[in-house]
Design a protein around this motif. Structure first.
Motif, PDB file in Angstrom:
ATOM      1  N   GLU A   1       0.855  -1.192   0.000  1.00  0.00           N
ATOM      2  CA  GLU A   1       0.000   0.000   0.000  1.00  0.00           C
ATOM      3  C   GLU A   1       0.890   1.240   0.000  1.00  0.00           C
ATOM      4  O   GLU A   1       1.819   1.349   0.801  1.00  0.00           O
ATOM      5  CB  GLU A   1      -0.899  -0.013   1.232  1.00  0.00           C
ATOM      6  CG  GLU A   1      -1.632   1.279   1.538  1.00  0.00           C
ATOM      7  CD  GLU A   1      -2.630   1.673   0.466  1.00  0.00           C
ATOM      8  OE1 GLU A   1      -2.336   2.669  -0.241  1.00  0.00           O
ATOM      9  OE2 GLU A   1      -3.683   1.018   0.352  1.00  0.00           O
TER      10      GLU A   1
ATOM     11  N   GLU B   1      -0.133   4.438   0.426  1.00  0.00           N
ATOM     12  CA  GLU B   1      -0.627   5.522   1.266  1.00  0.00           C
ATOM     13  C   GLU B   1      -0.385   5.136   2.727  1.00  0.00           C
ATOM     14  O   GLU B   1      -1.030   4.220   3.243  1.00  0.00           O
ATOM     15  CB  GLU B   1      -2.120   5.757   1.022  1.00  0.00           C
ATOM     16  CG  GLU B   1      -2.445   6.163  -0.412  1.00  0.00           C
ATOM     17  CD  GLU B   1      -3.944   6.316  -0.638  1.00  0.00           C
ATOM     18  OE1 GLU B   1      -4.680   6.439   0.372  1.00  0.00           O
ATOM     19  OE2 GLU B   1      -4.368   6.286  -1.800  1.00  0.00           O
TER      20      GLU B   1
ATOM     21  N   ALA C   1      -3.429   4.785   5.030  1.00  0.00           N
ATOM     22  CA  ALA C   1      -4.261   3.640   4.636  1.00  0.00           C
ATOM     23  C   ALA C   1      -3.602   2.341   5.077  1.00  0.00           C
ATOM     24  O   ALA C   1      -4.275   1.415   5.546  1.00  0.00           O
ATOM     25  CB  ALA C   1      -4.482   3.642   3.132  1.00  0.00           C
TER      26      ALA C   1
ATOM     27  N   ARG D   1      -4.033   1.898   8.778  1.00  0.00           N
ATOM     28  CA  ARG D   1      -5.417   1.536   9.104  1.00  0.00           C
ATOM     29  C   ARG D   1      -5.677   0.059   8.814  1.00  0.00           C
ATOM     30  O   ARG D   1      -6.295  -0.643   9.622  1.00  0.00           O
ATOM     31  CB  ARG D   1      -6.383   2.411   8.297  1.00  0.00           C
ATOM     32  CG  ARG D   1      -7.853   2.012   8.457  1.00  0.00           C
ATOM     33  CD  ARG D   1      -8.787   2.962   7.718  1.00  0.00           C
ATOM     34  NE  ARG D   1     -10.146   2.441   7.677  1.00  0.00           N
ATOM     35  CZ  ARG D   1     -10.999   2.456   8.695  1.00  0.00           C
ATOM     36  NH1 ARG D   1     -10.619   2.959   9.855  1.00  0.00           N
ATOM     37  NH2 ARG D   1     -12.212   1.965   8.564  1.00  0.00           N
ATOM     38  N   VAL D   2      -5.212  -0.411   7.669  1.00  0.00           N
ATOM     39  CA  VAL D   2      -5.410  -1.812   7.309  1.00  0.00           C
ATOM     40  C   VAL D   2      -4.721  -2.721   8.322  1.00  0.00           C
ATOM     41  O   VAL D   2      -5.281  -3.735   8.752  1.00  0.00           O
ATOM     42  CB  VAL D   2      -4.882  -2.085   5.886  1.00  0.00           C
ATOM     43  CG1 VAL D   2      -4.826  -3.583   5.610  1.00  0.00           C
ATOM     44  CG2 VAL D   2      -5.770  -1.410   4.852  1.00  0.00           C
TER      45      VAL D   2
ATOM     46  N   ASP E   1      -2.973  -3.030  -2.346  1.00  0.00           N
ATOM     47  CA  ASP E   1      -3.639  -1.944  -3.067  1.00  0.00           C
ATOM     48  C   ASP E   1      -3.448  -2.187  -4.559  1.00  0.00           C
ATOM     49  O   ASP E   1      -2.430  -2.750  -4.993  1.00  0.00           O
ATOM     50  CB  ASP E   1      -3.029  -0.600  -2.650  1.00  0.00           C
ATOM     51  CG  ASP E   1      -3.794   0.593  -3.211  1.00  0.00           C
ATOM     52  OD1 ASP E   1      -4.879   0.385  -3.783  1.00  0.00           O
ATOM     53  OD2 ASP E   1      -3.310   1.718  -3.069  1.00  0.00           O
TER      54      ASP E   1
ATOM     55  N   ALA F   1      -9.927   1.746  -4.828  1.00  0.00           N
ATOM     56  CA  ALA F   1     -10.842   2.879  -4.739  1.00  0.00           C
ATOM     57  C   ALA F   1     -11.874   2.841  -5.861  1.00  0.00           C
ATOM     58  O   ALA F   1     -12.661   3.766  -6.014  1.00  0.00           O
ATOM     59  CB  ALA F   1     -10.053   4.188  -4.799  1.00  0.00           C
TER      60      ALA F   1
ATOM     61  N   LYS G   1     -12.088   1.116  -0.753  1.00  0.00           N
ATOM     62  CA  LYS G   1     -11.572   2.122   0.181  1.00  0.00           C
ATOM     63  C   LYS G   1     -12.657   3.148   0.511  1.00  0.00           C
ATOM     64  O   LYS G   1     -13.450   3.490  -0.356  1.00  0.00           O
ATOM     65  CB  LYS G   1     -10.375   2.855  -0.432  1.00  0.00           C
ATOM     66  CG  LYS G   1      -9.103   2.027  -0.494  1.00  0.00           C
ATOM     67  CD  LYS G   1      -7.959   2.908  -0.991  1.00  0.00           C
ATOM     68  CE  LYS G   1      -6.648   2.146  -0.992  1.00  0.00           C
ATOM     69  NZ  LYS G   1      -5.539   2.993  -1.444  1.00  0.00           N
ATOM     70  N   PRO G   2     -12.681   3.698   1.725  1.00  0.00           N
ATOM     71  CA  PRO G   2     -11.862   3.323   2.887  1.00  0.00           C
ATOM     72  C   PRO G   2     -12.285   1.956   3.408  1.00  0.00           C
ATOM     73  O   PRO G   2     -13.475   1.628   3.413  1.00  0.00           O
ATOM     74  CB  PRO G   2     -12.143   4.435   3.903  1.00  0.00           C
ATOM     75  CG  PRO G   2     -13.506   4.928   3.528  1.00  0.00           C
ATOM     76  CD  PRO G   2     -13.608   4.816   2.032  1.00  0.00           C
TER      77      PRO G   2
END
Length: 254
Positions: free
Chosen positions: A9, A11, A14, A17-18, A57, A83, A102-103
């Motif tokens: 990923e 970002e 992101a 968070r994952v 991602d 996304a 996403k999110p």
């Protein structure tokens, strides 16, 4: 039992968070690494034992994550994160590999983890990747929706939905509009073929790219060829190239 997870990923927020959600869902999750590019992912996979799961991602800083599968063998189940629109995602889900919009929602990620346990064959096959790549390319491609044309001293736009067919004549390229007007375009036929949605337009030969609406009649021609009668055209020799006939018939049936 520890579940070794690789996160790909680009970002940082992101990725964090994952990782956090994955550990909340399964306390045994061990995040081996967080990688942000295709190149670094390939290098990691080649140099390390296979993880139990990859959270990946689709769009990375240096390209599409599908390129990873072209450069190295991946035998790990993958949950893709994207996304892209939810309905498009559903169109290319395959064989127990999941896609999360996403999110990332904790509930959806939990369902994906549950599917992981039920995978009979975790290996990502070449056929699966080809199917996903094809779907991805279709979605990601931004086909041309309009052309800017010059009318006297003025500029106008013509939507592709208003064009029946495109054709070349004396080294110039034209668009035949539904309102019977012809517009000269600053593109070659090869350039147009790349820019037009193949679901709506088909290149039947070197001179013509046609829409389904343009076809008034189809007539069997000599040497197993096919002749088309196009609306608003006075060309009596619009022939589907022999090598394109089967592909053209398949296109008509879509």
């Amino acid at each position: 039992m520890s579940l070794n997870v690789l996160i790909i990923e680009d970002e940082p927020l992101a990725a964090e968070r994952v990782a956090k959600l994955a550990k909340e869902i399964n306390a045994d999750v061990n995040v081996l690494s967080i990688i942000d590019s295709v190149a670094a992912s390939v290098e990691w996979i080649l140099q390390n034992p296979s993880p139990d799961l990859i959270l990946m991602d689709i769009q990375l800083a240096d390209g599409m994550s599908f390129q990873i599968f072209e450069r190295c063998e991946v035998t790990t189940p993958v949950i893709f994160i994207t996304a892209f629109d939810e309905y498009a995602i559903k169109a290319f889900k395959v064989n127990g590999i999941d896609y999360i919009l996403k999110p990332v929602d904790k509930g959806e990620l939990a369902i994906a983890f549950k599917k992981l346990k039920n995978l009979v064959q975790p290996k990502v096959t070449q056929k699966m990747m080809e199917d996903m790549m094809h779907a991805m390319q279709s979605m990601a491609k931004n086909y041309r929706e309009r052309f800017v044309i010059k009318v006297g001293e003025h500029l106008r736009t013509v939507g592709t939905v208003d064009v029946l067919f495109f054709y070349s004549h004396e080294k110039a390229t034209f668009a035949q509009a539904r309102n019977a007007r012809k517009h000269i375009l600053d593109f070659t036929m090869d350039q147009l073929e790349e820019q037009l949605d193949p679901a709506r337009f088909f290149r039947i030969n070197r001179k013509y790219i046609v829409s389904l609406d343009a076809i008034q009649d189809m007539i069997s021609h000599t040497n197993s060829r096919l002749k088309l009668v196009l609306k608003l055209s006075d060309d009596n020799d619009v022939i589907v190239a022999r090598e394109r006939i089967q592909e053209f018939k398949d296109w008509l049936e879509k």
